[in-house]
Write an enzyme that holds these catalytic residues in place. Structure first.
Site, mmCIF file in Angstrom:
data_model
loop_
_atom_site.group_PDB
_atom_site.id
_atom_site.type_symbol
_atom_site.label_atom_id
_atom_site.label_comp_id
_atom_site.label_asym_id
_atom_site.label_seq_id
_atom_site.Cartn_x
_atom_site.Cartn_y
_atom_site.Cartn_z
ATOM 1 N N LYS A 65 8.995 20.677 7.305
ATOM 2 C CA LYS A 65 9.895 19.970 6.388
ATOM 3 C C LYS A 65 9.330 18.637 5.901
ATOM 4 O O LYS A 65 9.742 18.131 4.852
ATOM 5 C CB LYS A 65 11.242 19.732 7.069
ATOM 6 N N SER A 318 6.777 27.550 12.229
ATOM 7 C CA SER A 318 7.293 26.510 11.339
ATOM 8 C C SER A 318 7.813 25.261 12.032
ATOM 9 O O SER A 318 7.915 24.209 11.410
ATOM 10 C CB SER A 318 8.404 27.087 10.460
#
Length: 343
Positions: A65, A318
């Site tokens: 992110k 991720s």
């Protein structure tokens, strides 16, 4: 106000191009890490083709992110940054936006639901952001964002549905292709679609024949449900090991729904037990600590849900921002810690 769309007169649907992603890569260079891609002997043996793990959970804030948040903050004028930025988050976007805002002398306000794990809330506070806990869904947290934007003039930075966010996340796709030039398939977690859309746009531009497959949990698979309906739909949010994949895609989705629909080759659902197995494999065999959302690619390979691959596979890990007590329970054999909450 909302993070503005780049360029004047752009259509409401603003797909991200390889040019946008390359601009983002130059913009965020030096502010985010180029994460390694490590080959997995155990998964390569299992699949019969080379399998590389893109270690994005090694990113500064523990997840991908930071790429999109940094690109979005740097896309703002100095005046807009001075107003302060705000977003709804399931945790990782909030942490990334808090970090990116602080680095540029701005202040972030992050709105989250009660489903967000305490460890993620605490880390966002540690980074100096203002935190608001509201309701039991991402949609309710977003309503609080919109209220504060209207009342205080803050700049809304969406967690996924904006070209600047998607372009930032797409820089990860550029790295995958550079590190594994002959990649035949990329496995990418999908929730709101910012990462999946950006990675798919980058990979398909560089290697059009490469398949990009989205992975998510069975509980509240908003993008998959929206594909089936042909339009963005609401889903019931439930606790999951892959909490970072929770939340809807927004009924007024402008970017990621159509990009994911057009660019992803498939979206595969995973059970809680399969996600737990992926987390355990990452720890026991790869010596990596990943959260449930970060383990879905490994989980899909272990479950035999990836078929007919004739070349190297890149698996995006991720994020690592898991509550360590929960991680320990999963390592000790729990397959569905939230069963009673979802019964």
């Amino acid at each position: 106000m909302e993070l503005p769309l780049e360029g004047k007169g752009r259509e409401r649907f603003s797909p991200v191009t390889i040019d946008d992603i390359e601009v983002a890569a130059r913009r965020i260079s030096g502010r985010v890490l180029t994460t390694p891609l490590a080959m997995s002997g155990s998964l390569s043996e299992l699949c019969g083709v080379p399998v590389g793990l893109k270690l994005e959970h090694h990113q500064t804030t523990g997840s991908f992110k930071l790429r999109g948040a940094t690109n979005a903050v740097l896309s703002l004028s100095a005046g807009d940054r001075a107003l302060g930025v705000i977003a709804a988050s399931t945790g990782n976007h909030g942490r990334a936006l808090a970090h990116a805002a602080k680095a540029e002398g701005s202040v972030a306000t992050i709105c989250m639901s009660h489903l967000v794990p305490v460890n993620k809330v605490s880390e966002i506070r540690r980074l100096g952001a203002n935190v608001r806990i509201v309701g039991n869904s991402q949609d309710e947290a977003q309503e609080e964002v919109e209220r504060l934007v209207a009342e205080n003039g803050l700049v809304m930075v969406p967690p996924f549905d904006h070209p600047a966010i998607v372009a930032g996340q797409g820089t990860l796709g550029l790295e995958v292709v550079a590190q594994m030039p002959d990649v035949a398939m990329v496995l990418v977690p999908v929730s709101g679609g910012g990462l999946a859309a950006g990675v798919a746009a980058a990979v398909k531009a560089r290697r059009p024949a490469t398949r990009v497959v989205g992975l998510t949990m069975e509980r509240g698979a908003a993008m998959k449900a929206s594909f089936a309906a042909g339009t963005p739909v609401l889903v019931d949010e439930q606790p999951s090991l892959a909490d970072s994949l929770g939340g809807g895609i927004g009924l007024d989705n402008r970017v990621t729904f159509r990009m994911c629909r057009d660019l992803l080759d498939d979206v595969i659902l995973l059970t809680e037990a399969e996600i737990a197995a992926g987390m355990r494999h990452a720890y026991a065999e790869e010596r990596e600590i990943v959260e449930g959302a970060g383990a879905v690619g490994i989980a899909a390979l272990l479950a035999g849900k990836i078929k007919d691959v004739d070349g190297p596979i890149a698996v995006i890990l991720s994020g690592r921002n898991v509550d360590m007590d929960l991680h320990l329970r999963v390592m000790n054999g729990e397959t569905d810690p939230f069963r009673e909450e979802t019964a």
